[in-house]
Scaffold this motif. Structure first.
Motif, PDB file in Angstrom:
ATOM      1  N   ARG A  85      46.333  36.002  41.849  1.00  0.00           N
ATOM      2  CA  ARG A  85      45.168  36.013  42.548  1.00  0.00           C
ATOM      3  C   ARG A  85      45.035  38.327  41.680  1.00  0.00           C
ATOM      4  O   ARG A  85      44.219  38.421  41.583  1.00  0.00           O
ATOM      5  N   ARG A  86      46.678  38.081  41.503  1.00  0.00           N
ATOM      6  CA  ARG A  86      46.766  39.772  40.598  1.00  0.00           C
ATOM      7  C   ARG A  86      46.152  39.508  39.719  1.00  0.00           C
ATOM      8  O   ARG A  86      45.727  40.775  38.926  1.00  0.00           O
ATOM      9  N   LYS A  87      46.444  38.234  38.792  1.00  0.00           N
ATOM     10  CA  LYS A  87      46.214  38.394  37.780  1.00  0.00           C
ATOM     11  C   LYS A  87      44.923  37.454  37.009  1.00  0.00           C
ATOM     12  O   LYS A  87      44.690  38.417  36.252  1.00  0.00           O
ATOM     13  N   VAL A  88      44.512  37.003  38.103  1.00  0.00           N
ATOM     14  CA  VAL A  88      42.831  36.723  38.205  1.00  0.00           C
ATOM     15  C   VAL A  88      42.079  36.778  39.115  1.00  0.00           C
ATOM     16  O   VAL A  88      41.972  36.822  39.998  1.00  0.00           O
ATOM     17  N   GLY A  89      41.080  38.180  38.956  1.00  0.00           N
ATOM     18  CA  GLY A  89      40.326  38.811  39.945  1.00  0.00           C
ATOM     19  C   GLY A  89      39.698  37.960  40.261  1.00  0.00           C
ATOM     20  O   GLY A  89      38.328  37.488  38.956  1.00  0.00           O
ATOM     21  N   MET A  90      38.489  37.834  41.053  1.00  0.00           N
ATOM     22  CA  MET A  90      37.156  37.242  41.150  1.00  0.00           C
ATOM     23  C   MET A  90      36.273  38.381  42.036  1.00  0.00           C
ATOM     24  O   MET A  90      36.010  38.483  43.048  1.00  0.00           O
ATOM     25  N   VAL A  91      35.288  38.287  41.203  1.00  0.00           N
ATOM     26  CA  VAL A  91      33.868  38.244  42.359  1.00  0.00           C
ATOM     27  C   VAL A  91      32.728  37.008  42.290  1.00  0.00           C
ATOM     28  O   VAL A  91      32.593  36.886  41.406  1.00  0.00           O
ATOM     29  N   PHE A  92      32.981  37.610  43.036  1.00  0.00           N
ATOM     30  CA  PHE A  92      31.620  36.180  43.908  1.00  0.00           C
ATOM     31  C   PHE A  92      29.917  37.049  43.733  1.00  0.00           C
ATOM     32  O   PHE A  92      29.515  38.126  43.172  1.00  0.00           O
ATOM     33  N   GLN A  93      28.969  36.513  44.302  1.00  0.00           N
ATOM     34  CA  GLN A  93      28.066  36.331  44.471  1.00  0.00           C
ATOM     35  C   GLN A  93      26.639  37.049  45.322  1.00  0.00           C
ATOM     36  O   GLN A  93      26.330  38.359  44.858  1.00  0.00           O
ATOM     37  N   ASN A  94      27.408  36.862  46.525  1.00  0.00           N
ATOM     38  CA  ASN A  94      27.057  38.349  47.390  1.00  0.00           C
ATOM     39  C   ASN A  94      27.583  39.559  47.679  1.00  0.00           C
ATOM     40  O   ASN A  94      28.755  39.300  48.226  1.00  0.00           O
ATOM     41  N   PRO A  95      26.961  40.474  47.019  1.00  0.00           N
ATOM     42  CA  PRO A  95      28.243  41.791  46.956  1.00  0.00           C
ATOM     43  C   PRO A  95      28.524  42.359  48.344  1.00  0.00           C
ATOM     44  O   PRO A  95      29.200  42.614  48.806  1.00  0.00           O
ATOM     45  N   ASP A  96      26.887  42.555  49.911  1.00  0.00           N
ATOM     46  CA  ASP A  96      27.349  42.416  51.079  1.00  0.00           C
ATOM     47  C   ASP A  96      28.577  41.508  51.997  1.00  0.00           C
ATOM     48  O   ASP A  96      29.972  42.581  52.388  1.00  0.00           O
TER      49      ASP A  96
END
Lengths: 286, 273, 288
Positions: A85-96
């Protein structure tokens, strides 16, 4: 060290059990090169989010066969979970739904706090991450008072603050207005170009694939094309078949071609489209 | 609705940089509790001990640099309760009879008691108002987590962390959910939903078109938040270090000392006078 | 008078006392003719959504008035619910307001609130589903089992079922895939055709506006910046850019070509029309 950041090897992934069981991916393979900018295009339900979640071990391959390697580490074992998880960061659709704390800087600190870093180190990283996404001046604000684009930038800061080697973004612009979309795309492109971060962007907006090194077209859990942006864009029939949004510029070139004009259809930006048409109509220097 | 939103986000926090604002939130919570305890330790037959309390609260209010009308607003809000306790207390107690009608008698002791009770309740409200006016809900949450951390010696570390995490997430999501509720209400009103009229049963039924979408969306949010937290290396708070460190300073010692002097004053007056 | 909807000097502030003198909507006046399709464009926060919530009486103007068929909608505040049946408002992401167990029940919610029941109600739901193409086999399905695009259409049908004379949609196609978008746009067109309804659409998508709308209302900082035909609005290229709005991509491309060769027209706003024009131009060049 291998030059492969992520390797997905012969993975099958299914939802549900028994009668309800449905394979989203079957014998799916994909390598992501270190430092590359890959865009995965696909319509809703094409399996693109599943691919993203496999890449950081949030989902594990179904059954015994197939595996996902992050930097050579198998995501199946739980002992390396944090490292992955530290190597591969993840951003999702709904910022809220990604922001935890009600003060911007405290939210960005969430990841490093979990990692148990030293207090001064956390402080320094939080400031650095907020500056990198241009949200430093909002560090004391509450997310609730920010625009969608600003919230998504804070969410990105909350991930890069862990200094990942790879950033995966699952439709990060789908809920933003045109201004917010441009801000987020600018930041993503910059991280790849300037910091050499591996970026995997998942989207259904074709124009967002323009800055990529490589574009994958996903349909019903299968890669139906794979190549440089221009190669993919010139094949509009395949794009449409995959249920994708074709930008109006490309659509215009396509219409012209269908009407018998001898023209390349691989442009996306207004400038390039105009240039293609100017060339095809021999309008130069008249 | 907008006002509700504001109240929840900032509590009743009033921006300022006063001595009291800058105190450690833990100091403020502890001293507020101490102050309230001593309000009730003050001898109700002794005018002076009550005076000590009044002076103490007056000084605290002066140092908070929060406009007086803000405090009056809070007192006004609970005025009915003050009046009620005063009236009830009026009828109890012994002493010289001042007034007697029907089955009711009012005595000097009753008047005494009523006045003391009213003053106490008012002071109690003022003291807790100082805390909420000068401390953000966030700081209160952090302070509670820190103050409860001693519970970890009883093996309750996870419980304390979970409580703090829940409070943090609640503070973060309440404004979002309030806004969402407002949106759903408007959408159903646009479909002709009637939320204002009808009997109680009808009104409760009328809430279904609002509660169900709200519930569905909250579950979805919770699920997505859990995934996002997991991706940000959350593992239940094991080995977690907080960026923001609460630190006691000279200021806190000074405040505590002043508070203790007043409390000592109350005891002294109770015994001596 | 043929104006179905008329807005006169509408001002609105979220603070009822309006201490700071800031308005979310300031001195807005316009009128809409029966059967028109009006597009509203503007930045996030330009007051578009606040404005449309006045048209069905969800918000009450701080000053100014809204006339529906020549009558101030706030003349009888107790009957404001009737205004909401005549002016249907579909919010952004309307699928989040679905709540009933079946598609049929959910579409019935609006008509039920109007007082319809029994056969009348069934007939109403059947009718609207037929008009907008929701098949009967969907009736007993749970709305939560549908795809994103299908949910959106059921939610919109729920407002259409009240058969409003004016239908307002806030970003009706945001977040949908191309098929979902096509279906939603065609459903709006079908509704308008069947009932001769007036339609007001808020959207960020200039291409769709060029395709759909007769007139465009441009909002900027809470006031009306322009209210004119699509042609005239998109012709004011520089002003649109100044307030941070775009023209359709096809027009943008034509402008770039025009910089190289000034004989190219720049006043075509849809992709199809631009393609036709350019092909005709090419043929003309060859012929010459």
């Amino acid at each position: 060290m291998s030059d492969k950041q992520i390797e997905i090897k012969n993975v099958t992934f299914s939802y549900g059990d028994g009668e309800e069981k449905r394979n989203v991916l079957e014998n799916f393979s994909l390598d992501i090169e270190r430092g590359s900018f890959t865009v995965i295009l696909g319509h809703n339900g094409s399996g693109k989010s599943t691919v993203a979640k496999l890449m950081n071990g949030l989902y594990k391959p179904s059954g015994e066969s197939g595996k996902v390697l992050v930097d050579g580490i198998d995501t199946r074992g739980s002992e390396h979970e944090i490292e992955i998880r530290r190597k591969v960061g993840m951003v999702f659709q709904n910022p809220d739904n990604q922001l935890v704390a009600s003060v911007v800087e405290e939210d960005v600190a969430f990841g490093p706090e979990n990692l148990g870093l030293k207090r001064e180190e956390i402080r320094a990283r939080v400031d650095e991450a907020l500056k990198a996404v241009g949200m430093f001046e909002f560090r004391k604000s509450t997310p609730h008072h920010l625009s969608g684009g600003q919230k998504q930038r804070v969410a990105i800061a909350g991930v890069i603050v862990m200094r990942p080697e790879c950033l995966i973004l699952d439709e990060p612009t789908a809920m933003l207005d045109p201004k917010g979309r441009a801000e987020v795309m600018d930041i993503i492109t910059r991280f790849n170009r300037e910091n050499g971060m591996t970026v995997v962007l998942i989207t259904h907006f074709m124009e967002e694939a323009e800055p990529a090194d490589r574009v994958l077209l996903l349909n019903d859990g299968e890669i139906i094309s794979d190549g440089k942006p221009k190669e993919i864009f010139s094949d509009i029939e395949t794009l449409k078949k995959a249920g994708l949004d074709v930008p109006q510029t490309t659509e215009l070139l396509f219409e012209l071609k269908q009407n018998g004009m001898d023209i390349d259809t691989d442009a996306i930006s207004v400038e390039e489209t105009a240039a293609r048409i100017t060339a095809a109509l021999h309008l130069e220097e008249k | 609705m907008k006002k509700v939103l504001k109240d929840i986000t900032f509590g009743q926090y009033v921006e300022s940089n006063s001595f009291i604002h800058r105190l450690d939130p833990r100091t403020k919570i502890l001293l507020t509790i101490l102050g309230i305890v001593f309000l009730f330790l003050a001898d109700s037959n002794n005018l002076f001990s009550l005076l000590v309390c009044i002076v103490q609260v007056a000084i605290i209010i002066a140092f908070s640099r929060v406009p007086l009308r803000m405090y009056l607003k809070n007192i006004k809000a609970i005025l009915p309760i003050i009046v009620l306790t005063t009236i009830i207390n009026l009828f109890y107690g012994s002493g010289e009879v001042l007034l007697s009608f029907w089955r009711v008698t009012i005595t000097t002791g009753g008047v005494n008691r009523a006045v003391y009770m009213a003053v106490r309740v008012i002071l109690l409200i003022l003291l807790s108002s100082v805390l909420t006016y000068t401390t953000t809900p966030n700081d209160i949450t952090d302070a509670i987590e820190s103050l409860l951390s001693f519970l970890r010696i009883f093996g309750l570390r996870t419980a304390v962390h979970m409580l703090a995490m829940m409070m943090t997430i609640a503070l973060r999501f309440i404004p979002t959910l309030v806004e969402e509720t407002e949106k759903i209400i408007n959408a159903q009103k646009a479909r002709g939903a009637d939320l204002e009229s009808g009997k109680l049963f009808q009104r409760i039924r009328a809430l279904i078109p609002i509660l169900i979408p709200l519930l569905i969306s909250s579950v979805r949010r919770a699920y997505e938040l859990a995934e996002a937290m997991e991706c940000r290396c959350y593992n239940g708070g094991v080995g977690r270090v907080r960026m923001k460190e609460l630190k006691y300073g000279l200021r806190d010692i000074t405040a505590a000392a002043v508070m203790l002097i007043f409390c000592g004053g109350v005891i002294a007056v109770n015994i001596l006078l | 008078m043929s104006s179905i909807l008329e807005v006169k000097n509408l001002c609105f502030s979220y603070d009822p006392n309006n201490k700071d003198g800031k308005y979310a909507v300031h001195d807005v006046s316009f009128s809409v003719e029966k059967g028109d399709i009006i597009g509203i464009i503007g930045h996030t926060g330009s007051g578009k959504s606040t404005l449309v919530q006045h048209l069905n009486g969800l918000l009450k103007p701080t000053s100014g008035e809204v006339l529906l068929n020549g009558k101030n909608i706030w003349d009888e505040p107790k009957k404001i619910k009737d205004v909401r049946f005549k002016v249907g408002l579909v919010f952004q992401y309307p699928e989040y307001q679905l709540f009933e167990e079946t598609v049929f029940e959910d579409i019935s919610f609006g008509p039920k609130n109007m007082g319809l029941s029994g056969e009348e109600l069934t007939a109403r739901v059947n009718e609207i589903c037929e008009v907008v193409g929701i098949k009967k086999e969907y009736y007993e399905k749970s709305p939560f089992d549908l795809s994103g695009g299908e949910k959106r259409r059921v939610a919109i049908a729920g407002v259409m079922a009240m058969r409003p004379e004016v239908l307002i949609l806030d970003e009706p196609i945001a977040g949908l895939d191309p098929k979902g978008r096509r279906d939603t746009v065609s459903m709006i067109k079908q509704y308008r055709k069947a009932y001769g309804a007036t339609v007001i659409i808020i959207s960020h998508n200039m291409e769709d506006m060029a395709l759909l709308a007769d007139k465009l209302l441009v909002m900027n900082k809470g006031s009306i910046e322009m209210f004119d035909t699509v042609y005239n609005v998109f012709s004011k290229y520089d002003r649109l850019k100044e307030i941070g709005l775009a023209v359709p991509a096809a027009a943008e491309v034509l402008r770039r070509i025009n910089e190289k060769n000034s004989s190219i027209r720049t006043d075509i706003f849809t992709t199809k029309a631009a393609a036709e024009y350019l092909c005709a131009y090419a043929a003309g060049e060859k012929g010459a």
